[in-house]
Design a protein around this motif. Structure first.
Motif, short mmCIF file in Angstrom:
data_model
loop_
_atom_site.label_atom_id
_atom_site.label_comp_id
_atom_site.label_asym_id
_atom_site.label_seq_id
_atom_site.Cartn_x
_atom_site.Cartn_y
_atom_site.Cartn_z
N VAL A 55 -5.95 10.62 -2.24
CA VAL A 55 -6.02 10.49 -0.79
C VAL A 55 -5.50 11.77 -0.16
CG1 VAL A 55 -3.72 9.48 -0.60
CG2 VAL A 55 -5.41 9.00 1.16
N VAL A 114 0.86 -1.18 0.00
CA VAL A 114 0.00 0.00 0.00
C VAL A 114 0.90 1.23 0.00
CG1 VAL A 114 -1.73 1.32 1.26
CG2 VAL A 114 -1.87 -1.19 1.21
N GLU A 129 -2.81 0.34 -4.25
CA GLU A 129 -2.69 -0.99 -3.68
C GLU A 129 -2.19 -1.94 -4.77
OE1 GLU A 129 -5.99 -2.72 -1.71
OE2 GLU A 129 -6.40 -0.95 -0.48
N ARG A 176 2.52 12.15 -1.68
CA ARG A 176 2.03 13.47 -2.10
C ARG A 176 3.18 14.44 -2.19
NH1 ARG A 176 0.18 17.80 1.62
NH2 ARG A 176 -0.41 19.55 0.29
N THR A 188 5.88 10.39 1.76
CA THR A 188 5.51 9.08 1.24
C THR A 188 5.38 8.10 2.40
OG1 THR A 188 6.71 9.45 -0.83
CG2 THR A 188 6.20 7.17 -0.27
N GLN A 239 -6.38 2.26 -7.15
CA GLN A 239 -5.68 3.54 -7.22
C GLN A 239 -6.70 4.66 -7.11
OE1 GLN A 239 -3.08 4.08 -10.59
NE2 GLN A 239 -2.81 6.27 -10.21
N LYS A 244 1.16 5.45 -0.32
CA LYS A 244 0.52 6.78 -0.29
C LYS A 244 1.63 7.82 -0.42
CE LYS A 244 -1.57 6.14 3.68
NZ LYS A 244 -2.42 6.42 4.86
N THR A 297 -1.64 10.37 -3.77
CA THR A 297 -2.02 9.19 -4.56
C THR A 297 -2.00 7.96 -3.67
OG1 THR A 297 -1.04 10.17 -6.54
CG2 THR A 297 -1.47 7.80 -6.58
N TYR A 298 -3.06 7.16 -3.75
CA TYR A 298 -3.18 5.92 -2.99
C TYR A 298 -3.18 4.76 -3.98
CZ TYR A 298 -5.26 2.28 -0.05
OH TYR A 298 -5.51 1.11 0.64
#
Length: 652
Positions: free
Chosen positions: A138, A111, A126, A115, A144, A135, A113, A123-124
């Protein structure tokens, strides 16, 4: 016939590559921490659960990634570190191969995450088995966060081969320490199963070393600082009295990258020559900064093995830098070359050296011998030594000036007339025995008594306890037996006795403990604390009552009843060092290593004086052991000298 070569799918290729890059949870920790450093983060947090098997998460406040970069980073050979082949020779970042995240995504559920500062939302993503499952945007702070869950969930064989949680935690802590040492100007924290093990604030390298290894090193560090046109060497080495029996706290960094180099380790150990025992290892945290073009780091996927363009010059610089540091801080012995003022008052210095004195000195035989070539060894004849010119005749009178007839007599072993046989060459008694009656090795077939009395049953070895025993060199015990005598090595014998005693305790017969009136507090490094936590249940069977107190503290509530009071902390610290000495041997179980470590540590050492009662007790206990002739490591505890062998030596 159809073609048989085909291109592997990406998920299979990534799993194959992951076998080299991600060998265990600690490998993933290393890659994720280095990526956080390359992202320009100033705060990096590592969170693990179940020794990294369930969760490995790294959170940083770096520059983050865009939506496209967040998805592209999981592709094989996708990297932001290099653009052309020339960039391989100018690498300053930790990572560059572009395989780490692709390998992580191939063997775990990931996972991500991330920005950037310029983006309103992050951005999220999996990913599972190299496939993007989800995707979406988030809300998150700049930086990160990457979480790796259920390591090797799709490769059960690899997951089953992982070690115990304590062993895997130890490797994770090692990787964390290496990265934390490389960048003391950054904040690091490590949380294990909800407990924060490390909280490392920004500071200097010395502060970071003390934070990681304990306050005991605060006064035992020597600064190393050498700058040259070719490379710079800086860092710290430990004083000789801080050396340990294991090589745990030893770190080399080249351009802030941790490396393994037996060659450079030899250079540093040679600088400590004659300062520490041969089986001791000093602490060192050394950084080597040089032009990246002089180093090849693309040797192994782990990037811990590198090649120098000129290894010899690096060896010489490291050795001289450490020697200079030890000498500068008055660690190594030095010679004082300052001139003693009293020398100036001597007659030989005050009185002038006139021409007459010069001529007299030049005419002396001693002066001529030492000024002429090949004459320093010559001894001129004098009245005192003139009678010594025939000194060789004292040993070989029969060989010098003998006639042909005399020489033949001497060659035949005879003596010259009128000399009383003094000219006969010397022949030792042993030579005479060998020449006239060769010694035969004793065996039952050559024993002449067997022809008369027949074969006799072998006697079982038994120590005569009533007879006195003797200690030699404070190391060996001479004990009479019914078949002769035995020479017992006291330390090895005691190791055997203790080994069997501890083995019985570990199998269900605990050793009696003596509780302390006031518990002793023991502070350990993070690595030793993790090891101690794993050993507490087994130590309890052996008489040690220890409980955890804080992150790296322990309380010693009780020790074996026969352990001398006042040495509790030293005994535990030495036990951990000896246990780590065995840790590299995979054929031993954890309990076996612990028993052997305690046996070696508590055995009476060679050089210790023993009373008559102590010697008899030790030998008696030895022969009550199940296997009394060898130690657990295979060394003999005693050597037997039989009576017939002794008689044969003296030709009886």
């Amino acid at each position: 016939m159809p073609d048989i070569i085909q291109l592997l799918p990406d998920n299979i290729a990534n799993q194959i590559a992951a076998g080299e890059v991600i060998q265990r949870p600690a490998s993933a920790v290393k890659e994720l921490l280095e990526n956080a450093v390359d992202a320009g983060a100033t705060e990096i947090r590592l969170i693990i659960q179940d020794a990294g098997k369930q969760l490995i998460q790294v959170i940083d406040n770096g520059k983050g990634m865009s939506e496209t970069d967040a998805r592209m980073c999981f592709e094989r050979h996708a990297t932001s570190k290099i653009r052309s082949i020339d960039d391989l020779f100018h690498i300053r970042t930790m990572g560059f191969r572009g395989e780490a995240l692709a390998s992580v995504a191939a063997v775990a559920q990931v996972v991500l995450k991330s920005r950037r500062e310029i983006d309103e939302a992050g951005t999220y993503i999996e990913i599972e088995n190299s496939t993007v499952i989800k995707q979406e945007p988030v809300a998150m702070p700049v930086g990160t966060s990457i979480a790796m869950k259920n390591l090797f969930f799709n490769i059960p064989a690899r997951r089953n081969f992982l070690k115990s949680n304590a062993a895997e935690n130890k490797h994770i802590i090692e990787e964390f320490i290496r990265v934390a040492l490389s960048f003391p100007e950054l904040f690091f924290s490590l949380t294990n199963n909800g407990t924060e093990m490390f909280h490392l604030e920004k500071g200097t390298l010395k502060q970071r070393i003390v934070q990681l290894f304990g306050n005991t090193y605060n006064s035992k560090l020597v600064t190393v600082q050498e700058q040259t046109d070719y490379l710079n060497v800086h860092g710290f080495v430990g004083k000789p009295d801080a050396a340990k029996k294991t090589r745990g706290d030893q770190y080399f960094f080249v351009n802030n990258r941790f490396i393994r180099s037996g060659y450079l380790n030899h250079a540093l150990m040679s600088a400590y020559q004659a300062l520490i025992a041969p089986d001791s290892f000093p602490l060192y945290v050394l950084f080597i900064d040089l032009d990246p073009t002089q180093v090849d780091i693309n040797v192994h996927p782990t990037k811990q093995e590198i090649k120098f363009e000129d290894e010899k010059i690096v060896y010489a610089f490291v050795q001289s830098a450490v020697k200079h540091a030890l000498a500068q801080f008055s660690i190594t012995p030095t010679l004082e070359f300052d001139l003693d003022p009293g020398i100036q008052q001597l007659d030989a210095v005050n009185k002038p050296f006139t021409e007459d004195k010069q001529a007299a000195a030049a005419s002396s035989q001693l002066y001529q011998n030492f000024t002429q070539k090949h004459q320093a060894w010559s001894i001129p004849p004098t009245e005192k030594n003139s009678n010594l010119k025939h000194w060789q005749d004292f040993y070989e009178p029969s060989q010098r000036g003998a006639t042909e007839e005399q020489s033949s007599i001497l060659a035949a072993g005879g003596s010259l007339p009128g000399t009383g046989g003094k000219e006969k060459p010397f022949e030792s008694l042993l030579d005479q025995i060998r020449s006239k009656q060769p010694v035969q090795q004793y065996s039952e077939e050559t024993d002449p008594l067997l022809a008369i009395y027949g074969a006799q049953p072998k006697q079982e070895l038994r120590v005569i306890e009533e007879a006195p025993m003797l200690q030699l060199h404070f190391t060996y015990i001479v004990a009479p037996t019914n078949r002769g005598y035995i020479l017992v090595q006291q330390q090895l014998a005691h190791e055997r006795v203790l080994y069997e005693r501890f083995a019985k305790a570990a199998s269900g017969k605990p050793v009696a403990s003596q509780r302390s009136l006031f518990p002793h507090t023991l502070e350990l490094s993070a690595q030793d604390a993790a090891l101690m936590t794993d050993l507490i249940p087994d130590l309890e069977l052996l008489g040690y009552l220890i409980e955890r107190s804080g992150n790296q503290g322990f309380l010693i509530n009780g020790t074996p009843a026969d352990l001398e009071a006042g040495n509790e902390k030293m005994v535990i610290e030495q036990l951990l060092e000896q246990f780590k000495h065995f840790s590299g041997d995979l054929k031993f179980s954890k309990r076996e290593k612990l028993i052997r470590s305690l046996s070696w540590q508590q055995a009476v050492k060679a050089g210790t004086a023993l009373t008559e009662k102590e010697m008899k007790t030790l030998v008696t206990d030895l022969f009550q052991c199940r296997q009394h002739n060898v130690t657990a490591g295979g060394s003999p505890t005693y050597i037997e000298f039989k009576k017939d062998y002794l008689e044969q030596l003296f030709k009886r």
